[in-house]
Design an enzyme around this catalytic site. Structure first.
Site, PDB file in Angstrom:
ATOM      1  N   GLU A  31       4.819  -3.346   3.390  1.00  0.00           N
ATOM      2  CA  GLU A  31       4.994  -4.681   2.924  1.00  0.00           C
ATOM      3  C   GLU A  31       6.422  -5.056   2.617  1.00  0.00           C
ATOM      4  O   GLU A  31       7.061  -5.075   1.534  1.00  0.00           O
ATOM      5  CB  GLU A  31       4.252  -4.564   1.498  1.00  0.00           C
ATOM      6  N   GLU A  70      -4.472  -1.052   3.058  1.00  0.00           N
ATOM      7  CA  GLU A  70      -4.879  -1.047   1.765  1.00  0.00           C
ATOM      8  C   GLU A  70      -5.753  -2.143   1.469  1.00  0.00           C
ATOM      9  O   GLU A  70      -5.447  -3.429   2.079  1.00  0.00           O
ATOM     10  CB  GLU A  70      -3.460  -1.333   0.963  1.00  0.00           C
TER      11      GLU A  70
HETATM   12  C1  FCB Z   1       0.331  -3.115  -2.676  1.00  0.00           C
HETATM   13  C2  FCB Z   1       1.200  -1.973  -2.706  1.00  0.00           C
HETATM   14  C3  FCB Z   1       0.706  -0.540  -3.375  1.00  0.00           C
HETATM   15  C4  FCB Z   1       0.022  -1.044  -4.774  1.00  0.00           C
HETATM   16  C5  FCB Z   1      -1.235  -2.232  -4.525  1.00  0.00           C
HETATM   17  C6  FCB Z   1      -1.992  -2.570  -5.565  1.00  0.00           C
HETATM   18  O1  FCB Z   1       1.279  -4.342  -2.756  1.00  0.00           O
HETATM   19  O2  FCB Z   1       1.657  -1.862  -1.479  1.00  0.00           O
HETATM   20  O3  FCB Z   1       1.695   0.219  -3.515  1.00  0.00           O
HETATM   21  O4  FCB Z   1       0.846  -1.491  -5.660  1.00  0.00           O
HETATM   22  O5  FCB Z   1      -0.503  -3.416  -3.828  1.00  0.00           O
END
Ligand code: FCB
Length: 463
Positions: A175, A372
């Protein structure tokens, strides 16, 4: 009574039999042991120890104590039936000052982790940078300085030299949007700076660093190289042209500012025009734009996508909202009625399909992974020592069905990682937000698989 039944394996949700199911974590969020075995300080150590920066004054000093409990945590992953585990390496464990001297004890920890995973039949997936920049590099200017990108490529080589014989899957950045804009523009993340121009220089250098590291690892023989971006489905609040333009700008500053250089080898023209109007376009462009976008678009083997939510936006500023989106002062977030998680993030699984299909259209042959996806809920429903997190289970179920739907429409989506394996340090929110499949009691550090973990284990089971 649970509302969602246990699935009978991944195919029962419409996912292919060879689809990978995993879970993700990040070093600073789980490891603790912040000063052990020669680890240096990162910007998150400094930031979390700054009064008022993190909710409740929480820090990652102990976190989930994963550094000391790693074998037990891998055993939990095995119980969940994970195919693959995505973790990050803490740069300051490996190079305490961010350049030069290497700390062998830091590398040894990750080497033991990789061996433990392989013994458990779990594929290790390594992220090089999940936001923990060594503090000395920030003191020298941080990501707004080009030198940080060069140091990042050196660090990537060091990690590959130690683990490249066993790790096949490599992600450069997690990210970069968050690193750049929450770190250097809104300042709600480390290093806590509020400088729009610096945040755009950070975007450029994160991408340059990605390109340099990818090239270095490719030369060193790494098998699968990629980067993870956080993407949002974006919709206008109405068909009013002003709202439509707000949506264009939000899509530009959230998604296309990374997707276009990575996948198409260019900066998005409309974003540059907006930034020029705000007097900061050259901070993104830099003095050598051709060289930089060429590096940013170094071929990838896979793209990681983190998806959590949809942004619905309208024109009209709200004080402070523009801080994370330099040049986009005239944008307001609205929620047209989606349920929200404990982060107040609107839940919309169709947005995941939308994002996957938009990326697929930009780069039709590129394999994709959801690196994620998950949800924070308070998890206060504990009965007989169990955490009955039906809300999280329903969230995962809906988003995995969205994955299956996109695969059915031709998207080469190869795997999915739940965020997160266990509750952990949620950055500026400290320990107040729980995203785990596994509950962590922060007083005793005891791990308790939640109902969602049981559901996920039933999903990963191969018949
Ligand atoms: C993302 C992050 C991760 C976590 C999630 C909820 O932005 O990569 O580390 O904090 O959100």
């Amino acid at each position: 009574m649970t509302s969602i039944q246990n699935p009978a394996g991944r195919t029962s949700l419409g996912l292919p039999d060879d689809f990978w199911l995993g879970a993700a974590t990040a070093a600073y969020q789980i490891e603790g042991a912040a000063t052990e075995d020669g680890r240096g300080a990162s910007i998150w150590d400094t930031f979390s120890h700054t009064p008022g920066a993190v909710l409740g004054g929480d820090t990652g000093d102990v976190a989930c104590d994963h550094y000391h409990r790693m074998p037990q945590d891998v055993a939990l992953m095995k119980e969940l039936g994970l195919d693959v585990y995505r973790f990050s390496v803490a740069w300051p464990r490996v190079q305490p000052t961010g350049s030069g001297a290497v700390e062998q004890r830091g590398l040894d920890f990750y080497s033991r982790l990789v061996d433990e995973l392989l013994d458990a039949g779990i594929t290790p997936w390594l992220t090089l940078y999940h936001w923990d920049l060594p503090q000395p590099l920030e003191d020298a200017g941080g990501w707004p300085e080009r030198d940080t990108a060069l140091r990042f490529a050196d660090y990537a080589r060091v990690v590959h030299d130690a683990l490249g014989d066993r790790v096949r899957y490599w992600t450069t950045h997690n990210e970069p949007w968050v690193s750049a804009f929450l770190g250097y523009a809104s300042g709600v993340h480390a290093p806590g700076r509020r400088d729009p121009g610096a945040s755009l220089r950070a975007v450029r250098h994160l991408l340059v660093g990605h390109g340099l590291a990818t090239t270095a690892l490719r030369e060193a023989g790494a098998e699968s190289l990629g980067i993870t971006v956080n993407l949002y489905a974006v919709s206008p609040a109405s068909d009013d042209p002003a709202d439509q333009d707000a949506a264009r700008r939000m899509d530009g500053m959230s998604n296309r500012i990374f997707l276009e250089p990575l996948l198409l080898g260019r900066w998005p023209e409309d974003v540059l025009a907006d930034l020029d109007a705000a007097g900061i376009g050259d901070d993104l462009r830099g003095p050598t734009p051709d060289e930089d976008v060429a590096l940013a678009s170094t071929p990838l083997d896979a793209l990681g996508i983190n998806y959590y939510s949809r942004h619905t936006v309208a024109a009209g500023g709200e004080p402070g909202a523009e801080l994370a989106y330099p040049g986009s002062t005239d944008v307001r977030f609205v929620n047209p009625g989606y349920p929200v998680t404990d982060m107040d993030w609107p839940v919309d699984a169709t947005g995941l399909s939308e994002v996957l299909e938009a990326v697929h259209a930009m780069s039709p042959s590129l394999p994709l992974y959801v690196t994620e996806n998950g949800a924070a809920y308070p998890d206060d429903v504990v009965a007989d020592g169990r955490v009955l997190d039906d809300d999280r289970t329903a969230y995962l179920d809906a988003h995995l069905r969205a994955c299956a739907a996109s695969i059915g429409r031709g998207v080469p989506l190869r795997g999915y990682f739940a965020w997160s394996l266990m509750d952990n340090f949620e950055w500026a929110f400290g320990y107040a937000k729980r995203f785990g499949l596994v509950h962590v009691d922060y007083d005793t550090l005891v791990r308790t698989p939640k109902r969602s973990a049981e559901w996920y284990a039933a999903l990963t089971r191969r018949q």
